[in-house]
Scaffold this active site. Sequence first.
Site, mmCIF file in Angstrom:
data_model
loop_
_atom_site.group_PDB
_atom_site.id
_atom_site.type_symbol
_atom_site.label_atom_id
_atom_site.label_comp_id
_atom_site.label_asym_id
_atom_site.label_seq_id
_atom_site.Cartn_x
_atom_site.Cartn_y
_atom_site.Cartn_z
ATOM 1 N N GLU A 115 138.027 42.169 11.252
ATOM 2 C CA GLU A 115 136.665 41.639 11.192
ATOM 3 C C GLU A 115 136.162 41.674 9.761
ATOM 4 O O GLU A 115 136.619 42.482 8.956
ATOM 5 C CB GLU A 115 135.730 42.515 12.041
ATOM 6 C CG GLU A 115 136.049 42.483 13.510
ATOM 7 C CD GLU A 115 135.221 43.503 14.299
ATOM 8 O OE1 GLU A 115 134.429 44.243 13.677
ATOM 9 O OE2 GLU A 115 135.383 43.541 15.518
ATOM 10 N N LYS B 220 133.706 42.820 6.959
ATOM 11 C CA LYS B 220 132.868 44.004 6.801
ATOM 12 C C LYS B 220 131.557 43.567 6.163
ATOM 13 O O LYS B 220 131.491 43.307 4.968
ATOM 14 C CB LYS B 220 133.556 45.060 5.944
ATOM 15 C CG LYS B 220 132.766 46.351 5.871
ATOM 16 C CD LYS B 220 133.556 47.431 5.170
ATOM 17 C CE LYS B 220 132.893 48.797 5.284
ATOM 18 N NZ LYS B 220 131.522 48.834 4.832
ATOM 19 N N ASP C 25 128.031 43.570 4.564
ATOM 20 C CA ASP C 25 127.377 44.510 3.660
ATOM 21 C C ASP C 25 125.868 44.400 3.819
ATOM 22 O O ASP C 25 125.184 43.763 3.020
ATOM 23 C CB ASP C 25 127.805 44.198 2.222
ATOM 24 C CG ASP C 25 127.392 45.297 1.268
ATOM 25 O OD1 ASP C 25 126.970 46.372 1.734
ATOM 26 O OD2 ASP C 25 127.488 45.078 0.046
ATOM 27 N N TYR D 56 130.147 45.740 17.677
ATOM 28 C CA TYR D 56 130.592 46.947 18.366
ATOM 29 C C TYR D 56 129.773 47.141 19.637
ATOM 30 O O TYR D 56 128.539 47.188 19.580
ATOM 31 C CB TYR D 56 130.396 48.132 17.413
ATOM 32 C CG TYR D 56 131.077 49.429 17.793
ATOM 33 C CD1 TYR D 56 132.042 49.506 18.789
ATOM 34 C CD2 TYR D 56 130.752 50.612 17.116
ATOM 35 C CE1 TYR D 56 132.660 50.704 19.088
ATOM 36 C CE2 TYR D 56 131.366 51.819 17.407
ATOM 37 C CZ TYR D 56 132.314 51.856 18.404
ATOM 38 O OH TYR D 56 132.913 53.052 18.693
ATOM 39 N N LYS E 241 138.362 47.785 1.439
ATOM 40 C CA LYS E 241 137.283 47.287 0.584
ATOM 41 C C LYS E 241 137.852 46.393 -0.510
ATOM 42 O O LYS E 241 138.852 46.737 -1.144
ATOM 43 C CB LYS E 241 136.560 48.456 -0.062
ATOM 44 C CG LYS E 241 135.891 49.379 0.949
ATOM 45 C CD LYS E 241 134.440 49.088 1.101
ATOM 46 C CE LYS E 241 133.680 49.890 0.086
ATOM 47 N NZ LYS E 241 132.265 49.948 0.354
ATOM 48 N N CYS F 165 111.318 60.312 -27.620
ATOM 49 C CA CYS F 165 110.905 59.706 -26.352
ATOM 50 C C CYS F 165 110.207 58.372 -26.633
ATOM 51 O O CYS F 165 109.260 58.327 -27.426
ATOM 52 C CB CYS F 165 109.970 60.639 -25.602
ATOM 53 S SG CYS F 165 109.304 59.887 -24.113
ATOM 54 N N CYS G 144 106.325 58.838 -25.484
ATOM 55 C CA CYS G 144 105.352 59.762 -26.070
ATOM 56 C C CYS G 144 105.780 60.283 -27.443
ATOM 57 O O CYS G 144 105.047 61.049 -28.064
ATOM 58 C CB CYS G 144 105.069 60.926 -25.123
ATOM 59 S SG CYS G 144 106.440 62.075 -24.968
ATOM 60 N N CYS H 132 113.146 64.246 -22.228
ATOM 61 C CA CYS H 132 111.920 64.406 -22.986
ATOM 62 C C CYS H 132 111.285 65.688 -22.459
ATOM 63 O O CYS H 132 110.959 65.775 -21.274
ATOM 64 C CB CYS H 132 110.988 63.210 -22.752
ATOM 65 S SG CYS H 132 109.307 63.565 -23.305
ATOM 66 N N CYS I 276 103.825 63.521 -21.000
ATOM 67 C CA CYS I 276 104.493 62.229 -21.152
ATOM 68 C C CYS I 276 104.142 61.345 -19.948
ATOM 69 O O CYS I 276 104.460 61.691 -18.812
ATOM 70 C CB CYS I 276 105.999 62.482 -21.258
ATOM 71 S SG CYS I 276 106.981 60.993 -21.400
HETATM 72 S S1 IVH Z 1 132.622 49.231 13.059
HETATM 73 C C1 IVH Z 1 132.699 53.926 14.189
HETATM 74 N N1 IVH Z 1 132.712 46.804 12.099
HETATM 75 O O1 IVH Z 1 130.430 49.541 7.787
HETATM 76 C C2 IVH Z 1 132.433 52.915 13.117
HETATM 77 N N2 IVH Z 1 131.399 48.411 10.925
HETATM 78 O O2 IVH Z 1 131.536 52.229 6.747
HETATM 79 C C3 IVH Z 1 131.972 51.646 13.683
HETATM 80 N N3 IVH Z 1 130.225 47.519 8.977
HETATM 81 O O3 IVH Z 1 128.333 51.880 9.298
HETATM 82 C C4 IVH Z 1 131.703 50.631 12.670
HETATM 83 N N4 IVH Z 1 130.945 45.454 9.179
HETATM 84 O O4 IVH Z 1 127.430 49.547 8.948
HETATM 85 C C5 IVH Z 1 132.220 48.049 11.932
HETATM 86 N N5 IVH Z 1 132.862 44.604 11.417
HETATM 87 C C6 IVH Z 1 132.367 45.829 11.249
HETATM 88 C C7 IVH Z 1 131.498 46.167 10.183
HETATM 89 C C8 IVH Z 1 131.033 47.482 10.050
HETATM 90 C C9 IVH Z 1 130.192 46.285 8.471
HETATM 91 C C10 IVH Z 1 129.519 48.679 8.393
HETATM 92 C C11 IVH Z 1 128.760 49.521 9.366
HETATM 93 C C12 IVH Z 1 129.321 50.902 9.265
HETATM 94 C C13 IVH Z 1 130.000 50.868 7.951
HETATM 95 C C14 IVH Z 1 131.171 51.812 7.991
#
Ligand code: IVH
Length: 669
Positions: A113, A115, A117, A226, A312, A406, A409, A424, A430
């Site tokens: 999936e 991730k 942000d 989830y 990541k 500083c 001041c 400072c 200050c």
């Molecule tokens: S599953 C038990 N799926 O990443 C953990 N998390 O570092 C369940 N996040 O707190 C998380 N995309 O906020 C999951 N496809 C995804 C995600 C995801 C982003 C975030 C989420 C979580 C953090 C984990």
Amino acid sequence: MTKNEARQKIIALRDELEEHNYKYYVLSRPEISDFDFDMKMKELEKLEKEFPEFYDPNSPSQRVGSDLTKEFVQVKHERPMLSLSNVYSEQELIDFDQRVRKLLETGFKYVCELKFDGVSISMIYEGGKLERAVTRGDGEKGDNVTTNVRTIRAVPLKLRGSGFPARFEVRGEIMLPFNVFNKINEERVKAGEMPFANPRNAASGTLKMQDPSIVASRKLDAYLYYLLGENLPSDSHYENMQKAKEWGFKVSEHTKLCNGLGEVLSFIKTWDTKRYGLPVAIDGIVIKVDSLKMQEILGYTAKSPRWAIAYKFKAEQAATILHSVSFQVGRTGAVTPVANLEPVLLAGTTVKRASLHNADIIRNLGLHLNDTVFVEKGGEIIPKITGVDLSKRHPMAAPVVFITKCPECGTPLERKESEAAYYCPNSQGCPPQIKGKIEHFISRKAMDIDGLGQETVDLLFKEGLIKDISGLYTLRKEQIARLERLGEKSANRILKSLEESKNVPFERVLFGLGIRFVGETVAKVLANKLMSIDRIKNATYEELLEINEIGEKIAESVVEYFSDEENIKLIEFLKSIGLQMEISKEEQDNRTEKLKGLNIIISGTFKKFSREEIKNLIDLHGGRNVSSISKKTSYLVAGENIGPSKLEKARQLNIPIISEEEFEELISE
Ligand code: IVH
């Protein structure tokens, strides 16, 4: 129109509008024009106004939000919100795959999936209706932000279709799309406000706003990934998410069921470049074992599931020109250098500034003015400079020098041997330090003074009405009321809140004093252990070090704070007007020595208490909460979802394992 006709029309309009919402916000396939949508909404609003007896908080008309939430209530998560462990390389993924293979038979699948942000959210649905939405918070408890989440069009208030469990939890990420983010920032800059650093911060800031109608106007989005609960439709996570899609949740279409690591790796490769085309920010790929039964077999460590991992992406780099360096003075007097850059696009946002942290970093980088520098954005709010392109340096370029006085001041800066930052030392004179201390004191987690913010503090300071924290408590109504943009009503509100702050518990007063390195947790620890400001004041460096969780840096800073006459004067003043300078009588009376000399470890999640509460109870009864098991551990308090390795280790070392209830008996005997 009869009442009955009205009711029918209202229901029909609600269904129709909700359907269009879904097509527009979830499927991104609108079927009617915005204009037609608005007309239908107006019709519904008119009818609802005429027939208030048919009010329904789940009506699409309510998504605009109207009532002002005062502040967010913290609630405990039904199941803790764990995080994922992060990996950055292919090798670490191979290791993950091998760990999984060791524990599972063959024939399992992975789900890949995106991730997202953004800001993670947990939502409870009961009877197909959104019951509550809570931010992650500290993982155990978060802010109840239901009113705000209700305004997010991609979040179904009522589920579609059938087959969903009577009650379940769904988790996902609240996102602010790039285009909205950019627009908001443009407006903020025009209004003279600080722009948000990135879409995640903007989303988080928006979600915490007190006025849901502004939240509604910000156009947040939500992706769900989830499902948790009993009686989920399938053993496959992937299948469950497809069902969730049918129920009306926005589930990313870029999810893939993979056979083996090879497919996982190619998914990652594809998205490492494709990610820049997405409307929202992602920072990696999440890999999950698909089968829920197998997830259960794999279980959890204390912090994260063993059945999932986050890969990541490497931070994106960009090259740009360093125009100048400015120096900012914070509340503690620390001077932070900030690089002013030629604006450059980096990971979807425009970067104009980068943090340089301290003088050492400037020296190590060997920065010169007009250098071409590399900027990188990791998880931080503001990007950092990671290197210089020396081939592009002008032979006459001047090196960047750290200031010696500083900028606010003029006081000569000082540096402690053990620390990287310059300070400072003029803490009482200050301006940014004084204002910063006042702002910290009134902030929500400290004294929580209603109606006072950065701007008002600025104004009060500029007008000479307050010179330090104590000045807040001698303010008179007329003085506040005549200020620009304030008035009698605001003045009353501020004074009332200041009066009420006399009931704020000691630990928060202590935090509010702004002693360097004494954050929320440390303040709590000090308050719990030493119980009053006088005992903290009189504690020696060595006595402070004795306390669990207090290290040399903190101890030194506390001693230094109380050796300053001005600080003592302030504390005596605050005491004299009635602020809480010791823990409450009730808490003092509750103290015992039942756990004296015991080292107690807690693990897992609990039904009656949060982990924080159990830790406090251990403290309250004279015990010591420890974080890793050893021969010296007296008890392991085991909650649900406790990691098997901890249990195993406790058994090996013959450490008594007790339940939450048994722990309660221990302290109530
Ligand atoms: S599953 C038990 N799926 O990443 C953990 N998390 O570092 C369940 N996040 O707190 C998380 N995309 O906020 C999951 N496809 C995804 C995600 C995801 C982003 C975030 C989420 C979580 C953090 C984990």
